[in-house]
Design a protein around this motif. Structure first.
Motif, PDB file in Angstrom:
ATOM      1  N   LEU A 157     -20.137  -4.998  -3.210  1.00 64.69           N
ATOM      2  CA  LEU A 157     -20.868  -4.693  -1.989  1.00 64.69           C
ATOM      3  C   LEU A 157     -20.820  -5.697  -0.708  1.00 64.69           C
ATOM      4  N   ILE A 158     -20.595  -5.189   0.569  1.00 62.29           N
ATOM      5  CA  ILE A 158     -20.328  -6.196   1.600  1.00 62.29           C
ATOM      6  C   ILE A 158     -21.658  -5.759   2.741  1.00 62.29           C
ATOM      7  N   HIS A 159     -22.232  -6.778   2.816  1.00 63.53           N
ATOM      8  CA  HIS A 159     -23.515  -6.942   3.709  1.00 63.53           C
ATOM      9  C   HIS A 159     -22.941  -7.701   5.083  1.00 63.53           C
ATOM     10  N   LYS A 160     -23.229  -6.752   6.200  1.00 62.59           N
ATOM     11  CA  LYS A 160     -22.959  -7.368   7.498  1.00 62.59           C
ATOM     12  C   LYS A 160     -23.030  -8.859   7.760  1.00 62.59           C
ATOM     13  N   LYS A 161     -24.118  -9.360   7.492  1.00 64.27           N
ATOM     14  CA  LYS A 161     -24.551 -10.734   7.789  1.00 64.27           C
ATOM     15  C   LYS A 161     -24.241 -11.719   6.547  1.00 64.27           C
ATOM     16  N   LEU A 162     -24.452 -11.116   5.276  1.00 60.74           N
ATOM     17  CA  LEU A 162     -24.358 -11.981   4.176  1.00 60.74           C
ATOM     18  C   LEU A 162     -22.959 -11.950   3.397  1.00 60.74           C
ATOM     19  N   GLY A 163     -22.225 -11.008   3.919  1.00 62.68           N
ATOM     20  CA  GLY A 163     -20.822 -10.695   3.268  1.00 62.68           C
ATOM     21  C   GLY A 163     -21.027 -10.526   1.818  1.00 62.68           C
ATOM     22  N   SER A 164     -20.293 -10.643   0.813  1.00 60.34           N
ATOM     23  CA  SER A 164     -20.131 -10.045  -0.522  1.00 60.34           C
ATOM     24  C   SER A 164     -20.833 -11.106  -1.489  1.00 60.34           C
ATOM     25  N   GLU A 185     -18.862   2.240   6.478  1.00 60.94           N
ATOM     26  CA  GLU A 185     -17.931   1.346   5.923  1.00 60.94           C
ATOM     27  C   GLU A 185     -17.138   0.589   7.024  1.00 60.94           C
ATOM     28  N   ALA A 186     -16.812  -0.803   6.880  1.00 57.39           N
ATOM     29  CA  ALA A 186     -16.172  -1.480   8.098  1.00 57.39           C
ATOM     30  C   ALA A 186     -15.068  -2.242   7.617  1.00 57.39           C
ATOM     31  N   ALA A 253     -20.422 -16.377   6.618  1.00 51.27           N
ATOM     32  CA  ALA A 253     -21.608 -16.207   5.872  1.00 51.27           C
ATOM     33  C   ALA A 253     -22.344 -17.412   5.759  1.00 51.27           C
ATOM     34  N   ARG A 254     -23.654 -17.460   5.627  1.00 52.82           N
ATOM     35  CA  ARG A 254     -24.495 -18.562   5.776  1.00 52.82           C
ATOM     36  C   ARG A 254     -24.711 -18.788   4.115  1.00 52.82           C
ATOM     37  N   PRO A 255     -24.839 -20.299   3.950  1.00 50.13           N
ATOM     38  CA  PRO A 255     -25.237 -20.420   2.285  1.00 50.13           C
ATOM     39  C   PRO A 255     -26.854 -19.874   2.086  1.00 50.13           C
ATOM     40  N   THR A 256     -26.838 -19.877   0.685  1.00 50.90           N
ATOM     41  CA  THR A 256     -28.194 -19.693  -0.021  1.00 50.90           C
ATOM     42  C   THR A 256     -29.084 -20.707   0.490  1.00 50.90           C
TER      43      THR A 256
END
Length: 310
Positions: A157-164, A185-186, A253-256
């Motif tokens: 799954l790929i999220h536009k801001k969070l990546g995978s 899908e992008a 993507a930003r860290p947790t």
């Protein structure tokens, strides 16, 4: 209708307050398209030794059979991308999701709090169950249906801001909530993930053969690792992030911010020699609450020994 929308926003706000990275909603239904793909994947034997994937087929594609009376799937994401990486470039590598506390516990605890909040503050008649990669639920399909991302060519799954670098969980409940709209899908023409896989487990876009996957071979596979993969693991000892590292959606993507995912203070500093001289007591100390326990000391030692083979 306004009351439903208001309740939905309250649930969103509470999920984010609890630390989830994003949340989406979809209507419980039979996943007809996913049924076709899952059957083909199983028929081709791409699930390798994960025979449990053949079980409860009907429930996998229709959660109404899994959770009686359910009407809504509430999908949540939790970012696990670490702030820091392993320091020794020669050291055997862990998939990043295994750096900290086992995500099953972290997500389940948060889902329980979210469920309790909905029941006590919004919908007293709430009934349902919670899941995170632990039952016959097609997590990624529901995340897609909930508008949280799309399935990349590496099957993640790929999220536009969070990546995978995200983990997925669900509440499957009897409360009707307005569903979200899936996004497009992008990935475009990009094939970086497929090109990067050293064992050619990604046999084509959206097609993963687990028999060749480093993650499968180092975690789920219980026998000796086949000799044909000698020299192809690129030093991965538990899981693998190669296809995610190659994905441009992860580069910024930003860290947790989830404290439970912070690694044992010694883990990232371990040298190559320390990894290969790891004994069972040290294993227990380092991975007491980690997903790495899944492979047990014997399994991790097998993987480390395999990496040393030339």
């Amino acid at each position: 209708m306004h009351k439903t929308l208001s309740s939905k926003q309250l649930i969103i706000n509470e999920a984010l307050r609890l630390g989830f990275s994003d949340i989406g909603f979809s209507t419980v239904e039979h996943l007809a398209e996913n049924e076709i793909h899952l059957k083909e994947w199983l028929d081709n034997g791409f699930h390798a030794g994960m025979s449990y994937m053949e079980n409860h087929f009907e429930k996998r594609i229709n959660p109404a059979l899994l959770v009686e009376g359910s009407t809504t799937v509430v999908s949540v994401l939790l970012n696990y991308k670490p702030k820091l990486e392993q320091s020794d470039p020669e050291a055997p590598k862990l998939a990043r999701y295994a750096y900290g506390k086992d995500y099953h516990f972290v997500i389940k605890d948060k889902l329980q709090l979210l469920f309790d909040y909905i029941k006590s503050d919004i919908y007293p008649d709430l009934e349902g169950r919670m899941f995170t990669d632990s039952a016959p639920v097609l997590d990624r399909a529901w995340a897609v249906n909930s508008g949280l991302g799309w399935i990349g060519k590496n099957t993640n799954l790929i999220h536009k801001k969070l990546g995978s670098f995200v983990l997925i969980g669900e509440l499957i409940i009897n409360m009707e909530i307005e569903p979200d709209t899936p996004i497009k899908e992008a990935c475009g023409g990009c094939t970086r993930c497929i090109d990067a896989c050293p064992t050619k487990a990604l046999i084509g876009p959206y097609q993963l053969d687990s028999n060749k996957c480093i993650s499968y071979l180092t975690i789920e596979h219980r026998e000796e690792i086949p000799e044909e993969f000698k020299g192809k693991f690129e030093n991965w000892a538990f899981g693998c992030d190669i296809c995610q590292e190659a994905c441009p959606w992860n580069w910024k993507a930003r860290p947790t911010s989830e404290n439970e995912f912070q690694p044992h203070p010694d883990l990232l500093q371990m040298t190559n020699d320390q990894w290969h001289n790891l004994d069972e007591d040290r294993f227990t100390e380092l991975f007491r609450k980690s997903a790495v326990k899944r492979t047990k000391y014997k399994g991790l030692k097998r993987n480390l020994d395999f990496l040393k083979k030339k």
